[in-house]
Design an enzyme around this catalytic site. Sequence first.
Site, PDB file in Angstrom:
ATOM      1  N   SER A  12       0.840  -1.200   0.000  1.00  0.00           N
ATOM      2  CA  SER A  12       0.000   0.000   0.000  1.00  0.00           C
ATOM      3  C   SER A  12       0.874   1.248   0.000  1.00  0.00           C
ATOM      4  O   SER A  12       2.054   1.208   0.359  1.00  0.00           O
ATOM      5  CB  SER A  12      -0.913   0.018   1.228  1.00  0.00           C
ATOM      6  OG  SER A  12      -0.158   0.248   2.407  1.00  0.00           O
ATOM      7  N   LYS A  85       0.452  -1.010  15.077  1.00  0.00           N
ATOM      8  CA  LYS A  85      -0.893  -1.364  15.558  1.00  0.00           C
ATOM      9  C   LYS A  85      -1.437  -2.619  14.852  1.00  0.00           C
ATOM     10  O   LYS A  85      -2.386  -3.225  15.332  1.00  0.00           O
ATOM     11  CB  LYS A  85      -1.859  -0.194  15.389  1.00  0.00           C
ATOM     12  CG  LYS A  85      -2.178   0.193  13.964  1.00  0.00           C
ATOM     13  CD  LYS A  85      -3.172   1.347  13.953  1.00  0.00           C
ATOM     14  CE  LYS A  85      -3.568   1.729  12.534  1.00  0.00           C
ATOM     15  NZ  LYS A  85      -4.573   2.801  12.507  1.00  0.00           N
ATOM     16  N   ASP A  86      -0.826  -3.018  13.715  1.00  0.00           N
ATOM     17  CA  ASP A  86      -1.238  -4.243  13.015  1.00  0.00           C
ATOM     18  C   ASP A  86      -0.525  -5.484  13.538  1.00  0.00           C
ATOM     19  O   ASP A  86      -0.898  -6.608  13.194  1.00  0.00           O
ATOM     20  CB  ASP A  86      -0.946  -4.128  11.509  1.00  0.00           C
ATOM     21  CG  ASP A  86      -1.805  -3.087  10.813  1.00  0.00           C
ATOM     22  OD1 ASP A  86      -2.900  -2.786  11.310  1.00  0.00           O
ATOM     23  OD2 ASP A  86      -1.357  -2.571   9.768  1.00  0.00           O
ATOM     24  N   ARG A 158     -12.743  -0.182  17.579  1.00  0.00           N
ATOM     25  CA  ARG A 158     -12.372   0.806  18.599  1.00  0.00           C
ATOM     26  C   ARG A 158     -12.951   2.172  18.282  1.00  0.00           C
ATOM     27  O   ARG A 158     -13.562   2.826  19.143  1.00  0.00           O
ATOM     28  CB  ARG A 158     -10.833   0.891  18.704  1.00  0.00           C
ATOM     29  CG  ARG A 158     -10.325   2.051  19.553  1.00  0.00           C
ATOM     30  CD  ARG A 158      -8.830   2.255  19.369  1.00  0.00           C
ATOM     31  NE  ARG A 158      -8.484   2.616  18.005  1.00  0.00           N
ATOM     32  CZ  ARG A 158      -8.474   3.871  17.536  1.00  0.00           C
ATOM     33  NH1 ARG A 158      -8.801   4.876  18.322  1.00  0.00           N
ATOM     34  NH2 ARG A 158      -8.124   4.114  16.286  1.00  0.00           N
ATOM     35  N   ARG A 159     -12.749   2.621  17.034  1.00  0.00           N
ATOM     36  CA  ARG A 159     -13.290   3.926  16.653  1.00  0.00           C
ATOM     37  C   ARG A 159     -14.813   3.921  16.686  1.00  0.00           C
ATOM     38  O   ARG A 159     -15.439   4.883  17.154  1.00  0.00           O
ATOM     39  CB  ARG A 159     -12.787   4.301  15.253  1.00  0.00           C
ATOM     40  CG  ARG A 159     -11.312   4.669  15.208  1.00  0.00           C
ATOM     41  CD  ARG A 159     -10.834   4.905  13.793  1.00  0.00           C
ATOM     42  NE  ARG A 159      -9.435   5.306  13.755  1.00  0.00           N
ATOM     43  CZ  ARG A 159      -8.582   4.943  12.807  1.00  0.00           C
ATOM     44  NH1 ARG A 159      -8.977   4.140  11.825  1.00  0.00           N
ATOM     45  NH2 ARG A 159      -7.333   5.359  12.834  1.00  0.00           N
ATOM     46  N   ARG A 176     -13.913  -0.394   3.896  1.00  0.00           N
ATOM     47  CA  ARG A 176     -12.612  -0.996   3.675  1.00  0.00           C
ATOM     48  C   ARG A 176     -11.892  -0.201   2.599  1.00  0.00           C
ATOM     49  O   ARG A 176     -12.484   0.594   1.894  1.00  0.00           O
ATOM     50  CB  ARG A 176     -12.746  -2.459   3.228  1.00  0.00           C
ATOM     51  CG  ARG A 176     -13.228  -3.422   4.293  1.00  0.00           C
ATOM     52  CD  ARG A 176     -12.262  -3.611   5.452  1.00  0.00           C
ATOM     53  NE  ARG A 176     -10.895  -3.914   5.037  1.00  0.00           N
ATOM     54  CZ  ARG A 176     -10.431  -5.130   4.768  1.00  0.00           C
ATOM     55  NH1 ARG A 176     -11.242  -6.168   4.829  1.00  0.00           N
ATOM     56  NH2 ARG A 176      -9.185  -5.321   4.436  1.00  0.00           N
ATOM     57  N   ARG A 182     -10.712   5.446   0.657  1.00  0.00           N
ATOM     58  CA  ARG A 182     -11.693   5.942   1.630  1.00  0.00           C
ATOM     59  C   ARG A 182     -12.004   7.418   1.406  1.00  0.00           C
ATOM     60  O   ARG A 182     -13.167   7.840   1.496  1.00  0.00           O
ATOM     61  CB  ARG A 182     -11.183   5.697   3.048  1.00  0.00           C
ATOM     62  CG  ARG A 182     -11.011   4.221   3.352  1.00  0.00           C
ATOM     63  CD  ARG A 182     -10.611   3.980   4.790  1.00  0.00           C
ATOM     64  NE  ARG A 182     -10.147   2.602   4.965  1.00  0.00           N
ATOM     65  CZ  ARG A 182     -10.118   1.960   6.117  1.00  0.00           C
ATOM     66  NH1 ARG A 182     -10.542   2.555   7.210  1.00  0.00           N
ATOM     67  NH2 ARG A 182      -9.683   0.723   6.188  1.00  0.00           N
ATOM     68  N   CYS A 296      -5.643  -6.676  17.092  1.00  0.00           N
ATOM     69  CA  CYS A 296      -5.628  -5.289  16.626  1.00  0.00           C
ATOM     70  C   CYS A 296      -7.023  -4.752  16.329  1.00  0.00           C
ATOM     71  O   CYS A 296      -7.210  -3.537  16.210  1.00  0.00           O
ATOM     72  CB  CYS A 296      -4.731  -5.142  15.403  1.00  0.00           C
ATOM     73  SG  CYS A 296      -5.298  -6.049  13.946  1.00  0.00           S
TER      74      CYS A 296
END
Length: 347
Positions: A12, A85-86, A158-159, A176, A182, A296
């Site tokens: 990415s 975080k992943d 979480r968000r 996604r 996004r 995660c």
Amino acid sequence: MSRPIIICTRGSALALSQSNTVLAELQRAWPEREFELKVIKTTGDKLQAASMAQPGESLPKGLFTKELENALLAREADIAVHSLKDLPTELPEGLHLAATPPRADVRDVLLFRDARSAVFAGRMGKSTAEGRTPYFGRSDAGLRALPAKAIVATSSTRRAAQVRAVRPDVEVVEIRGNVDTRLRKLVESDAFDATLLAAAGLVRLQCFIGGKGELRLDPRLTPEELAGFKAPPEGVLATVLEPEEMLPAVGQGAVALETRSDDEEVNALASALNHRNTYLSVLAERAFLRGMGGGCQSPVAATARVLGHQVELRAASFREATPQRAEGRLPVAQAERLGERLAAELK
């Protein structure tokens, strides 16, 4: 070791940006060595349509890391670069977290359409086929400024939990795709009104929040420095959310360098990039996540910082209807114990 050191990464734009930064820093620290980048597609990259909301049911662990770790274990790569975080809290035998470079901004950013932009001149005030009026906002508008029944898109449990805690009247839907995907969905579609992204990811893609809240490429950089970076779509406003409103994910803003535990030479190279305070902070955060028994995508949050000779940790769990929160401090040598202690309080 005369062969090139192979750094593996996802493909990415964000992963490549942070991996190229790591490569450049390693080359600066070790100019006599040769480093190469190897792009590997992960399970998470292949399952773009899969739901992130029920990871235990639909998605395997190590969604964005397993293939990179397999390359390390097979000695097809020497260093794996991850968004920390992943990275699962339990690593495969023979691998370890070798280093964490200095952490970027840990906060989340709320993104929404700009009511001032000519891009939306023909769409503002018009109802969708479902009979709702899409939201077009002004600069500095946060979660509390969203209209009743607004739709917020996020793939993070979480968000989503924290949005609902602040605005129970708001609908949360799943989304996604990478950052560019996004943002383009936000601009081109009226299916949702706002989305959330990590500030660190936007910064690593050279995005900049202007004085009026507009999201654009960083104007302080030269054309050569911006080469290869894609400008965000026109008409997007961004508001940074402080941790008091949106507590970050474990490891958010940090980059992980994972290596083979017994590879002394590669570990010595990676150690040149380690930032002690970042490393201690993420040790506390990851110990908390491990103690909570989550991955995660678990609806928990934590952020730590080093204050002198102590590490301070704030954590929250959104697994129950009422959010549970805890915080504490311990000497830096007990960073992991602090995370374990707060997890025990919240379980």
